[in-house]
Each structure stands twice: as structure tokens, then as C-alpha cells.
Design a protein around this motif. Structure first.
Motif, PDB file in Angstrom:
ATOM      1  N   ILE A 199       0.840  -1.198   0.000  1.00 32.42           N
ATOM      2  CA  ILE A 199       0.000   0.000   0.000  1.00 32.42           C
ATOM      3  C   ILE A 199       0.879   1.253   0.000  1.00 32.42           C
ATOM      4  O   ILE A 199       0.599   2.220  -0.711  1.00 32.42           O
ATOM      5  CB  ILE A 199      -0.961   0.010   1.208  1.00 32.42           C
ATOM      6  CG1 ILE A 199      -1.956  -1.145   1.108  1.00 32.42           C
ATOM      7  CG2 ILE A 199      -1.685   1.349   1.331  1.00 32.42           C
ATOM      8  CD1 ILE A 199      -2.881  -1.099  -0.079  1.00 32.42           C
ATOM      9  N   ARG A 227       0.751   4.295  -2.717  1.00 34.89           N
ATOM     10  CA  ARG A 227       0.525   5.689  -2.321  1.00 34.89           C
ATOM     11  C   ARG A 227       1.713   6.562  -2.760  1.00 34.89           C
ATOM     12  O   ARG A 227       1.520   7.680  -3.225  1.00 34.89           O
ATOM     13  CB  ARG A 227       0.292   5.789  -0.812  1.00 34.89           C
ATOM     14  CG  ARG A 227      -0.919   4.999  -0.320  1.00 34.89           C
ATOM     15  CD  ARG A 227      -2.202   5.385  -0.994  1.00 34.89           C
ATOM     16  NE  ARG A 227      -2.712   6.584  -0.349  1.00 34.89           N
ATOM     17  CZ  ARG A 227      -3.691   7.332  -0.828  1.00 34.89           C
ATOM     18  NH1 ARG A 227      -4.284   7.022  -1.940  1.00 34.89           N
ATOM     19  NH2 ARG A 227      -4.078   8.391  -0.182  1.00 34.89           N
ATOM     20  N   VAL A 259      -6.344   2.473  -5.533  1.00 27.34           N
ATOM     21  CA  VAL A 259      -5.773   1.681  -4.437  1.00 27.34           C
ATOM     22  C   VAL A 259      -6.838   0.728  -3.878  1.00 27.34           C
ATOM     23  O   VAL A 259      -6.547  -0.447  -3.630  1.00 27.34           O
ATOM     24  CB  VAL A 259      -5.185   2.581  -3.333  1.00 27.34           C
ATOM     25  CG1 VAL A 259      -4.721   1.755  -2.144  1.00 27.34           C
ATOM     26  CG2 VAL A 259      -4.021   3.407  -3.887  1.00 27.34           C
ATOM     27  N   LEU A 310      -6.656  -3.298  -3.835  1.00 27.18           N
ATOM     28  CA  LEU A 310      -6.876  -4.116  -2.634  1.00 27.18           C
ATOM     29  C   LEU A 310      -7.872  -5.227  -2.925  1.00 27.18           C
ATOM     30  O   LEU A 310      -7.660  -6.389  -2.544  1.00 27.18           O
ATOM     31  CB  LEU A 310      -7.396  -3.251  -1.483  1.00 27.18           C
ATOM     32  CG  LEU A 310      -6.393  -2.574  -0.588  1.00 27.18           C
ATOM     33  CD1 LEU A 310      -7.097  -1.597   0.352  1.00 27.18           C
ATOM     34  CD2 LEU A 310      -5.607  -3.591   0.216  1.00 27.18           C
TER      35      LEU A 310
END
Length: 192
Positions: free
Chosen positions: A69, A73, A82, A86
Motif C-alpha cells: 500500500i 501511495r 488503491v 486491494l
């Protein structure tokens, strides 16, 4: 001849392979010790109990997720992308051969609520909720904490479905249902 990784890393790698193949409870410390090619003394120097090994295993899994993650980012990916990544990662996990369910859900099911393993699971759950709520807030979702709860419940169900049902249906269903939940709490429609 290549150098072997440090013994703690070898033990953790063996535990990860064995835990992922069966279950945490079904793998004894002796089996990990044999697979890692170490001794009991060395094992217990690094992990005073099997529960300490399980916590290290869970923390390693969490660190990998946090790093993934973090990279997304840092690459400047928007919140919607994002969240979709996931969902796709969870769907991909559920579709892989030998998938036995979510590592963290399985650990929670195998250990009592008042122990160190469940505390480690709780750290993962808190992190996941925080990340999802933060991404939802960036999207302009009203009540991001409540919507994060809904998405995480959906994800948990998808992980169980991937193990118990048809794993090939997980990714599309997870994304479709997740989009519907998010869209229900947005003032503006989601982009594609």
C-alpha cells in the motif's frame, strides 16, 4: 554456493510455507525446526514460544501489505485505484491454488481472544480499517468508518467464499459489490 539467510529468517520462511499449506495449529514447532534445518535451542532463542513465531508470521504478513500500500501511495495512485487494487489482491489470493482462507481470519479462529496472536490479528484489522477509511474519506464518502466496516465485512466474506465456494467468482463479485457500497455513500458517481 549462496549464503543462507539468517536463521531467524529461515525459521520464519519455513513457518510461513507450512502454515500456509495447512494451518497454524496443525504445524508443530518441531516441524518448523526440522523444515528450517535448525535446532530447538536456536529456534527458542529466536522465538520463546510457538505463539511468538505465529505473531512474527502475522507481523511479516502485515508488513508486506503495508509496504504494498505504501508503494502505491508513493506512486501517487488515487484512492479509488488503491481500493480496486486491494480488492483485486484479495481476489487473486482467493483464486490461487491451495488457498486456505485469510491468514488473519484463520489465526483469529485458531486462537483465544485474550492472547498475543489475537492481539496481532487486531493490529492488522485496525490497520486495514484505517487504510480503507482513509481512502474512502479521500473519495468523499460520507461516514468512511462505517463504510470501511461494510467493505471489510464484504472482504471477509469473499475470503471465506474463495476457500469454500468458487474462487473464480471472487474478484469480480468483490469489486462489483464494493463499488455498489461505495457508490451508495457518494454524492458523485465513481469513475471507471
Amino acid at each position: 554456493m549462496s549464503a543462507q539467510p539468517p536463521v531467524r529468517d529461515r525459521i520464519l520462511a519455513s513457518a510461513t510455507t507450512l502454515f500456509d499449506a495447512t494451518s497454524i495449529r496443525s504445524v508443530s514447532a518441531d516441524k518448523v525446526i526440522a523444515d528450517a534445518g535448525t535446532t530447538k535451542v536456536t529456534f527458542y532463542r529466536h522465538f520463546p514460544t510457538k505463539d511468538h513465531l505465529v505473531v512474527a508470521y502475522l507481523e511479516d504478513q502485515l508488513a508486506r501489505l503495508q509496504a504494498a500500500i505504501g508503494r502505491e501511495r508513493a506512486d501517487g495512485l488515487d484512492a479509488c485505484t488503491v481500493l480496486l487494487h486491494l480488492a483485486a489482491a484479495n481476489g487473486d489470493a482467493a483464486c490461487r491454488p491451495g488457498f486456505r482462507g485469510c491468514t488473519f481470519i484463520n489465526a483469529a479462529a485458531e486462537y483465544p481472544a485474550d492472547g498475543m496472536v489475537r492481539t496481532a490479528v487486531g493490529r492488522y484489522r485496525a490497520w486495514l480499517h484505517g487504510v480503507v477509511a482513509e481512502l474512502l474519506a479521500e473519495l468523499g464518502v460520507g461516514r468512511p468508518d462505517a463504510v470501511a466496516d461494510q467493505l471489510i465485512m464484504l472482504r471477509d466474506g469473499a475470503m471465506v467464499y474463495g476457500f469454500m465456494g468458487d474462487p473464480s467468482a471472487v474478484t469480480d463479485s468483490l469489486v462489483t459489490a464494493g463499488r455498489a457500497i461505495v457508490a451508495a455513500h457518494l454524492d458523485a458517481p465513481l469513475s471507471a
